[in-house]
Scaffold this motif. Sequence first.
Motif, mmCIF file in Angstrom:
data_model
loop_
_atom_site.group_PDB
_atom_site.id
_atom_site.type_symbol
_atom_site.label_atom_id
_atom_site.label_comp_id
_atom_site.label_asym_id
_atom_site.label_seq_id
_atom_site.Cartn_x
_atom_site.Cartn_y
_atom_site.Cartn_z
ATOM 1 N N THR A 44 -1.117 -11.448 3.491
ATOM 2 C CA THR A 44 -1.603 -10.108 3.175
ATOM 3 C C THR A 44 -3.094 -10.016 3.433
ATOM 4 O O THR A 44 -3.820 -10.988 3.251
ATOM 5 N N LYS A 45 -3.511 -8.844 3.825
ATOM 6 C CA LYS A 45 -4.934 -8.568 3.983
ATOM 7 C C LYS A 45 -5.403 -7.558 2.943
ATOM 8 O O LYS A 45 -6.584 -7.299 2.809
ATOM 9 N N ALA A 46 -4.450 -6.997 2.187
ATOM 10 C CA ALA A 46 -4.770 -5.912 1.265
ATOM 11 C C ALA A 46 -4.792 -6.335 -0.205
ATOM 12 O O ALA A 46 -5.174 -5.543 -1.053
ATOM 13 N N ALA A 47 -4.379 -7.571 -0.511
ATOM 14 C CA ALA A 47 -4.308 -7.981 -1.916
ATOM 15 C C ALA A 47 -4.743 -9.430 -2.054
ATOM 16 O O ALA A 47 -4.574 -10.229 -1.138
ATOM 17 N N ASP A 48 -5.278 -9.753 -3.230
ATOM 18 C CA ASP A 48 -5.650 -11.145 -3.486
ATOM 19 C C ASP A 48 -4.578 -11.797 -4.360
ATOM 20 O O ASP A 48 -3.654 -11.142 -4.840
ATOM 21 N N ALA A 65 10.183 -6.827 -2.834
ATOM 22 C CA ALA A 65 9.860 -5.426 -3.149
ATOM 23 C C ALA A 65 8.611 -5.341 -4.021
ATOM 24 O O ALA A 65 7.768 -4.463 -3.812
ATOM 25 N N THR A 66 8.481 -6.259 -4.971
ATOM 26 C CA THR A 66 7.301 -6.262 -5.839
ATOM 27 C C THR A 66 6.040 -6.506 -5.027
ATOM 28 O O THR A 66 5.028 -5.813 -5.203
ATOM 29 N N VAL A 67 6.086 -7.488 -4.134
ATOM 30 C CA VAL A 67 4.924 -7.782 -3.284
ATOM 31 C C VAL A 67 4.588 -6.569 -2.423
ATOM 32 O O VAL A 67 3.428 -6.182 -2.283
ATOM 33 N N ARG A 68 5.614 -5.928 -1.866
ATOM 34 C CA ARG A 68 5.381 -4.793 -0.967
ATOM 35 C C ARG A 68 4.924 -3.536 -1.703
ATOM 36 O O ARG A 68 4.399 -2.620 -1.075
ATOM 37 N N GLU A 69 5.111 -3.479 -3.018
ATOM 38 C CA GLU A 69 4.525 -2.381 -3.792
ATOM 39 C C GLU A 69 3.007 -2.511 -3.806
ATOM 40 O O GLU A 69 2.299 -1.517 -3.838
ATOM 41 N N VAL A 70 2.520 -3.743 -3.788
ATOM 42 C CA VAL A 70 1.080 -4.002 -3.764
ATOM 43 C C VAL A 70 0.537 -3.845 -2.354
ATOM 44 O O VAL A 70 -0.511 -3.256 -2.139
ATOM 45 N N ASP A 71 1.255 -4.393 -1.365
ATOM 46 C CA ASP A 71 0.856 -4.303 0.043
ATOM 47 C C ASP A 71 2.091 -4.060 0.899
ATOM 48 O O ASP A 71 2.838 -4.998 1.192
ATOM 49 N N PRO A 72 2.332 -2.817 1.294
ATOM 50 C CA PRO A 72 3.517 -2.495 2.096
ATOM 51 C C PRO A 72 3.578 -3.243 3.426
ATOM 52 O O PRO A 72 4.656 -3.382 4.004
#
Length: 68
Positions: free
Chosen positions: A44-48, A20-27
Amino acid sequence: MLRFKIPNMACGGCAKGVTATVREVDPNAVVQVDLEQREVAVETKAADADTLDRALRDAGWKSERLAA
């Protein structure tokens, strides 16, 4: 693929919390959890890595980035 060691992830509920924490950054992140090794792999493509590491730590997870 980004990989993190999460020493305080010990059960299925913890795995859900980390996910859930990861998906808050990149759903749209693809999250793979290995409870036995206490590791999480994130595609992910949306977060580093730094952003995810900070989000995990802010949520109370003892995150340590692993080599890919």
